[in-house]
Design an enzyme around this catalytic site. Structure first.
Site, short mmCIF file in Angstrom:
data_model
loop_
_atom_site.label_atom_id
_atom_site.label_comp_id
_atom_site.label_asym_id
_atom_site.label_seq_id
_atom_site.Cartn_x
_atom_site.Cartn_y
_atom_site.Cartn_z
N GLN A 1 -4.20 -4.34 6.76
CA GLN A 1 -5.38 -5.40 6.85
C GLN A 1 -5.47 -6.44 7.82
O GLN A 1 -6.05 -7.59 7.39
CB GLN A 1 -5.42 -5.89 5.44
CG GLN A 1 -4.94 -4.28 4.23
CD GLN A 1 -6.83 -4.02 4.30
OE1 GLN A 1 -7.37 -4.95 4.91
NE2 GLN A 1 -6.82 -2.91 4.62
N CYS B 1 -4.86 2.59 -3.68
CA CYS B 1 -3.36 3.01 -2.77
C CYS B 1 -2.55 2.40 -3.07
O CYS B 1 -1.90 2.36 -2.46
CB CYS B 1 -3.79 3.39 -1.64
SG CYS B 1 -4.84 5.16 -1.29
N ASP C 1 3.02 -3.81 8.07
CA ASP C 1 1.81 -2.93 7.74
C ASP C 1 0.93 -3.98 8.08
O ASP C 1 0.80 -4.88 7.49
CB ASP C 1 1.56 -2.79 6.78
CG ASP C 1 0.30 -2.17 6.52
OD1 ASP C 1 -0.32 -2.44 6.48
OD2 ASP C 1 0.72 -1.53 5.09
N LYS D 1 -10.67 0.06 10.92
CA LYS D 1 -10.16 -1.32 10.33
C LYS D 1 -10.55 -2.25 11.02
O LYS D 1 -11.04 -3.75 10.32
CB LYS D 1 -9.19 -1.26 9.48
CG LYS D 1 -8.72 -0.75 8.17
CD LYS D 1 -7.67 -1.00 7.59
CE LYS D 1 -7.16 0.41 6.68
NZ LYS D 1 -8.27 0.74 5.31
N HIS E 1 1.01 -1.02 0.01
CA HIS E 1 -0.17 -0.05 0.24
C HIS E 1 0.48 1.11 0.03
O HIS E 1 1.91 0.95 0.91
CB HIS E 1 -1.30 -0.16 1.37
CG HIS E 1 -1.39 1.17 1.96
ND1 HIS E 1 -1.74 2.35 1.63
CD2 HIS E 1 -3.49 0.81 1.57
CE1 HIS E 1 -2.82 2.98 1.63
NE2 HIS E 1 -3.42 2.39 1.34
N1 PLP Z 1 -1.58 -0.42 4.67
C1 PLP Z 1 -2.33 -1.01 4.35
C2 PLP Z 1 -2.48 -2.33 3.53
C3 PLP Z 1 -3.62 -0.37 4.00
O1 PLP Z 1 -4.84 -1.28 3.28
C4 PLP Z 1 -3.82 0.56 4.46
C5 PLP Z 1 -4.96 1.34 4.33
O2 PLP Z 1 -6.03 0.73 3.50
C6 PLP Z 1 -3.05 1.92 5.16
C7 PLP Z 1 -2.18 0.93 4.66
C8 PLP Z 1 -3.58 2.89 5.47
O3 PLP Z 1 -4.60 3.09 6.48
P1 PLP Z 1 -4.77 4.03 6.95
O4 PLP Z 1 -5.73 4.82 6.34
O5 PLP Z 1 -5.83 3.90 8.55
O6 PLP Z 1 -3.34 4.84 8.05
#
Ligand code: PLP
Length: 419
Positions: free
Chosen positions: A213, A376, A210, A236, A133
């Protein structure tokens, strides 16, 4: 707030009954019952999380770590109780290792821009994967630009999994950071993080995970994962927006400089200099999202009562059903592993001949909420050979009826667009 061991309500989970806990799921969209399949973007909130927010503002609203009056004490207790809860939820880590942020993005930026910026040089490498992402890619791009460090990528193979055979050739002592998502928000792939971490540690690299998810969908034990730093977002996983977690090994967080300066992150201040508070407070300057953190506690309670294993099992059922049904429809290309093994419930696809934005707009007229775009992950989409995709993502309150509604709406879309 809970301090006792979680009670499991039932296994397997009864999604139809759980739906009653989520007020928004009773609403209609464009005259149709809402079919919410955009859970990878954000999840809906059970009444008890909404109640917890309201309860906080109605009964205990105050600032934390400052006052010594009753409300200040209650607010601080609620805030700090969630820290304890998060520490238990991710495998029983030390509470000092749990830092509250605004979300995964802020947590990863904190690690990359405020720490690695000072630790990396032109001779160093940062290893990412091709499925990251932007939140776990762009901060590293900027770090690489500022330090001269080189970014290298572990590729994905034709099954949309990481090509682990390539890892050996990429990992050597020049790799200082391995930053990897536990579960892809586009492909749904669950990555073998503990294997990657073990091999990264053998060459002396630090492992940043990260877990945006995975934390909502899988049991998460950060120590067993072998990670050094882990980031995830409350919104999430049934919690409020504006709350995230950075977990890091005490020794690493201890070495990291704070990134924001001001109230409550200091130990001692004179007109000439300042020293920092102990962990985790040195990373939490200013007034945090107290209500959000307090209500996150209720979300964690809810997840624990259902059980993360049960949630994953339920999602395996959803994804298996969705994969079968989409295949039966025909004319659909699935981006991601086509079996449930090592797979989460984010399901991206392309309906041949229909742009994802048109498709998503059409599905909305049928009450079905999905995500359309690059989610993203632009470089990943380029790799997949498409500018955008449509993503349906499931959670504990989705049922096979939702899969049916998605597939009927997709069939209607194919007829409408004459595909
Ligand atoms: N990393 C992953 C894999 C994501 O799916 C997301 C959000 O969709 C993020 C990071 C970023 O999360 P946040 O927007 O809550 O900071």
């Amino acid at each position: 707030m809970s301090s006792a061991a979680p009670q499991t309500i039932e296994t397997p989970l009864d999604a139809r009954r759980l739906r009653g806990d989520f007020p928004i799921l009773a609403r209609e969209v464009r005259g149709r019952p809402l079919v919410y399949l955009d859970n990878a973007a954000t999840t809906q909130k059970p009444a008890r999380v909404i109640d917890a927010l309201q309860h906080y503002y109605t009964h205990s609203n105050s600032n934390v770590h400052r006052g010594i009056h009753t409300l200040a004490d209650e607010a601080t207790q609620a805030y700090e109780a969630t820290r304890d809860h998060v520490a238990r939820f991710i495998g029983g880590v030390k509470r000092e290792e749990v830092v509250f942020t605004r979300g995964t993005t802020e947590a990863l930026n904190l690690v990359a821009n405020h720490w690695m910026l000072h630790e990396l040089g032109p001779e160093d490498k940062i290893l990412l994967t091709e499925m990251e992402h932007h939140a776990n890619l762009v901060p590293w791009l900027t770090v690489a630009k500022s330090t001269g460090a080189q970014l290298i990528y572990l590729p994905i193979d034709e099954t949309y999994r990481l090509d682990m055979d390539k890892l050996t050739g990429l990992l050597d002592e020049t790799v200082k950071i391995v930053a990897v998502s536990h579960m892809s928000n586009v492909l749904g792939t669950i990555n073998p993080v503990s294997d990657i971490a073990q091999r990264a540690h053998e060459v002396g690299a630090q492992v940043v995970v990260d877990a945006a998810q995975s934390a909502p969908h899988l049991p998460l034990d950060v120590d067993a994962l072998g990670a050094d730093l882990v980031a995830f977002s409350a919104h999430k996983m049934l919690g409020p927006t504006g709350v995230g977690v950075l977990w890091g090994r005490e020794e690493l967080l201890g070495r990291m400089e704070p990134c924001q300066f001001g109230g409550e992150m200091i130990e001692w201040v004179t007109y000439e200099k300042a020293t920092w508070a102990d962990l985790p407070h040195k990373f939490e300057a200013g007034t945090p999202n107290i209500a959000g953190v307090a209500a996150f506690d209720a979300a964690l309670d809810y997840l624990e009562e259902i059980g993360m294993e049960a949630i994953h099992e339920h999602e395996v059922e959803m994804i298996t059903c969705a994969l079968d049904r989409l295949r039966d429809l025909g004319g659909i290309r699935i981006f991601g592993p086509d079996t449930f093994e090592q797979r989460g419930s984010a399901l991206s696809f392309e309906v041949e001949g229909i742009h994802p934005h048109d498709l998503s707009t059409f599905l909305d007229t049928r009450g079905v909420a999905v995500r359309a775009g690059h989610h993203c992950a632009q470089p990943l989409h380029r790799k997949m050979g498409v500018p955008a995709s449509t993503r349906a993502s499931f959670y504990l309150y989705n049922t096979t009826d939702d899969v049916d509604s998605l597939c009927s709406a997709l069939q209607e879309a194919k007829e409408y667009f004459r595909i």
